[in-house]
Design a protein around this motif. Structure first.
Motif, short mmCIF file in Angstrom:
data_model
loop_
_atom_site.label_atom_id
_atom_site.label_comp_id
_atom_site.label_asym_id
_atom_site.label_seq_id
_atom_site.Cartn_x
_atom_site.Cartn_y
_atom_site.Cartn_z
N VAL A 42 0.86 -1.18 0.00
CA VAL A 42 0.00 0.00 0.00
C VAL A 42 0.90 1.23 0.00
O VAL A 42 2.02 1.20 0.50
CB VAL A 42 -0.94 0.01 1.22
CG1 VAL A 42 -1.88 -1.18 1.18
CG2 VAL A 42 -0.17 0.04 2.53
N THR A 43 0.42 2.29 -0.57
CA THR A 43 1.21 3.52 -0.65
C THR A 43 0.93 4.39 0.57
O THR A 43 -0.22 4.68 0.90
CB THR A 43 0.86 4.32 -1.92
OG1 THR A 43 1.16 3.52 -3.07
CG2 THR A 43 1.64 5.62 -1.98
N PHE A 91 6.34 6.21 0.60
CA PHE A 91 6.94 4.88 0.43
C PHE A 91 5.82 3.85 0.36
O PHE A 91 4.65 4.15 0.58
CB PHE A 91 7.90 4.57 1.58
CG PHE A 91 7.24 4.38 2.92
CD1 PHE A 91 7.04 3.11 3.44
CD2 PHE A 91 6.82 5.47 3.68
CE1 PHE A 91 6.44 2.92 4.68
CE2 PHE A 91 6.21 5.30 4.92
CZ PHE A 91 6.02 4.01 5.42
N SER A 92 6.20 2.62 0.05
CA SER A 92 5.25 1.51 0.01
C SER A 92 5.47 0.62 1.22
O SER A 92 6.60 0.39 1.64
CB SER A 92 5.43 0.69 -1.27
OG SER A 92 5.09 1.45 -2.41
N LEU A 93 4.38 0.12 1.77
CA LEU A 93 4.43 -0.73 2.96
C LEU A 93 3.54 -1.95 2.74
O LEU A 93 2.44 -1.82 2.18
CB LEU A 93 3.95 0.05 4.18
CG LEU A 93 4.03 -0.64 5.54
CD1 LEU A 93 5.48 -0.86 5.95
CD2 LEU A 93 3.31 0.19 6.61
N GLY A 100 13.39 -8.65 -2.55
CA GLY A 100 13.64 -7.38 -3.21
C GLY A 100 13.06 -6.18 -2.50
O GLY A 100 12.84 -5.13 -3.12
N ARG A 101 12.84 -6.32 -1.20
CA ARG A 101 12.30 -5.21 -0.42
C ARG A 101 13.23 -4.92 0.75
O ARG A 101 14.38 -5.33 0.75
CB ARG A 101 10.88 -5.55 0.05
CG ARG A 101 9.90 -5.68 -1.11
CD ARG A 101 8.49 -6.09 -0.68
NE ARG A 101 7.61 -6.20 -1.85
CZ ARG A 101 6.35 -6.63 -1.81
NH1 ARG A 101 5.80 -6.99 -0.65
NH2 ARG A 101 5.62 -6.70 -2.93
N ARG A 102 12.76 -4.21 1.73
CA ARG A 102 13.57 -3.84 2.89
C ARG A 102 12.66 -3.71 4.10
O ARG A 102 11.42 -3.78 3.98
CB ARG A 102 14.29 -2.51 2.64
CG ARG A 102 13.33 -1.34 2.36
CD ARG A 102 14.05 -0.02 2.24
NE ARG A 102 13.18 1.08 1.86
CZ ARG A 102 12.39 1.76 2.69
NH1 ARG A 102 12.34 1.43 3.97
NH2 ARG A 102 11.64 2.76 2.26
N LEU A 103 13.26 -3.55 5.27
CA LEU A 103 12.48 -3.27 6.46
C LEU A 103 12.17 -1.78 6.51
O LEU A 103 12.98 -0.96 6.08
CB LEU A 103 13.24 -3.68 7.72
CG LEU A 103 13.53 -5.17 7.90
CD1 LEU A 103 14.32 -5.41 9.19
CD2 LEU A 103 12.26 -5.99 7.89
N PRO A 104 11.02 -1.40 7.02
CA PRO A 104 10.73 0.03 7.15
C PRO A 104 11.61 0.67 8.22
O PRO A 104 12.05 0.00 9.16
CB PRO A 104 9.25 0.06 7.57
CG PRO A 104 9.01 -1.26 8.21
CD PRO A 104 9.90 -2.24 7.51
N CYS A 117 7.52 -5.79 5.42
CA CYS A 117 8.51 -5.18 4.55
C CYS A 117 8.00 -3.88 3.95
O CYS A 117 6.80 -3.59 3.96
CB CYS A 117 8.90 -6.14 3.43
SG CYS A 117 9.54 -7.72 4.00
N ALA A 118 8.93 -3.11 3.44
CA ALA A 118 8.62 -1.83 2.80
C ALA A 118 9.40 -1.75 1.49
O ALA A 118 10.22 -2.62 1.18
CB ALA A 118 8.99 -0.67 3.72
N GLU A 119 9.13 -0.71 0.76
CA GLU A 119 9.80 -0.53 -0.53
C GLU A 119 9.80 0.95 -0.89
O GLU A 119 8.85 1.68 -0.59
CB GLU A 119 9.04 -1.33 -1.60
CG GLU A 119 9.78 -1.54 -2.90
CD GLU A 119 9.04 -2.49 -3.82
OE1 GLU A 119 8.48 -2.00 -4.83
OE2 GLU A 119 8.99 -3.70 -3.53
N ASP A 120 10.90 1.38 -1.51
CA ASP A 120 10.94 2.77 -2.00
C ASP A 120 9.99 2.93 -3.18
O ASP A 120 9.80 1.99 -3.96
CB ASP A 120 12.36 3.13 -2.45
CG ASP A 120 13.35 3.14 -1.30
OD1 ASP A 120 12.92 3.40 -0.15
OD2 ASP A 120 14.54 2.88 -1.53
N LEU A 121 9.43 4.09 -3.29
CA LEU A 121 8.58 4.39 -4.44
C LEU A 121 9.44 4.94 -5.58
O LEU A 121 10.40 5.68 -5.33
CB LEU A 121 7.52 5.42 -4.07
CG LEU A 121 6.30 4.92 -3.30
CD1 LEU A 121 5.42 6.10 -2.91
CD2 LEU A 121 5.49 3.93 -4.12
#
Length: 300
Positions: A61-62, A86-88, A157-161, A287-291
């Motif tokens: 989700v954004t 960011f995306s979560l 392919g993601r990361r921790l927030p 996990c989170a991800e950069d937008l």
């Protein structure tokens, strides 16, 4: 029959009789190709290892950008920290999802993980390396270290927030993006903190979906963050010890951005007690991800 022949036959009979008392392992092999059929021992039933589920990444989700207000701000530090969009992941990583990870990465299995990366008790709620047991596949995976959570995030392919990202996203209730000052919202968190921890968390999507679209930010499990221990780190050793005393002593609210935000104090105290190898039965992760840059511009 002569006396000599009679003696020979008695010796042969004695040898044959004695041979009948030997075990199968010491009995000479028969000289003929035909052998007597023996009853077969029943085959013992063995528990089948459940099939590893197919990898399914959680929907993102954004989270629109904003600002986060730290509980404690160091000397000369800003009292508001900007948070870029960011995306979560909409819910915490489940046991079923983590099972796919350990199946593909043997070094992170319960029997193989190095003590440096996870203390005793890692995945202790599972029945085996590749068997999380019945009924918990859709519950958040717990008893995982920060190292393991980070490895999983990198694998998909993601990361921790970050702490700022998580706290900003978790400040939302069902209808408002910033509800941390709403008494009912804060009380709901405190009520959860005061309840006994179940041996197995409830399934994901068990509490509420906040205004960002993220489920269970409060009320299900605590969550690992990329910089989980930054609450007690300022970069200067003398400052670090002073900040730690402020947080844990009886006058811990002195210098706090909001002395009434007890829920935030509890989160920071819990995170400050952790080490990266710790495993806790009510501590999981998402996990989170950069937008992409284009998406960031659209959310502003």
């Amino acid at each position: 029959m002569t006396h000599a022949h009679h003696t020979v036959w008695l010796l042969v009979a004695a040898i044959v009789a004695g041979g009948c008392e030997r075990s199968d392992a010491t009995r000479p092999a028969p000289t003929t190709t035909r052998s007597r059929a023996r009853p077969q021992r029943p085959v013992e039933a063995t528990a089948a290892i459940p099939a590893v589920p197919t990898r399914v990444d959680t929907r993102l989700v954004t989270v629109r950008g904003g600002s986060y207000r730290p509980v404690f701000a160091g000397k000369g530090e800003a009292t508001e920290v900007p948070v870029a969009p960011f995306s979560l992941e909409e819910h915490a990583v489940t046991n079923a999802q983590f099972l796919v990870f350990v199946a593909a990465n043997p070094a992170w299995r319960r029997s193989s993980v190095k003590a440096l990366f996870a203390e005793d008790g890692y995945l202790r709620q599972w029945r085996g390396d590749l068997d999380h047991g019945p009924g918990i596949g859709v519950s958040p995976v717990t008893h995982v270290s920060w190292f393991a959570a980070r490895a999983y995030a990198q694998w998909i392919g993601r990361r921790l927030p970050t702490l700022a990202e998580w706290e900003y996203a978790a400040a939302a209730n069902e209808t408002e993006l910033q509800a941390r000052d709403e008494p009912a919202f804060v009380q709901r968190m405190l009520d959860w903190y005061g309840r006994p921890t179940p041996d197995v968390p409830a399934p994901v999507r068990s509490t509420f979906r906040n205004a960002h679209g993220a489920w269970d930010m409060h009320g299900l499990v605590w969550e690992w963050l990329e910089d989980f221990n930054s609450a007690l780190v300022t970069g200067e050793s003398r400052g670090d010890s002073g900040l730690e005393r402020k947080l844990f002593c009886g006058s811990g609210s002195v210098g706090a951005a909001d002395p009434s935000d007890y829920a935030a104090f509890m989160r920071f105290a819990f995170r400050g007690s952790l080490r990266a190898s710790y495993v806790v039965k009510n501590l999981g992760f998402r996990c989170a991800e950069d937008l992409p840059a284009t998406a960031v511009s659209e959310t502003r």
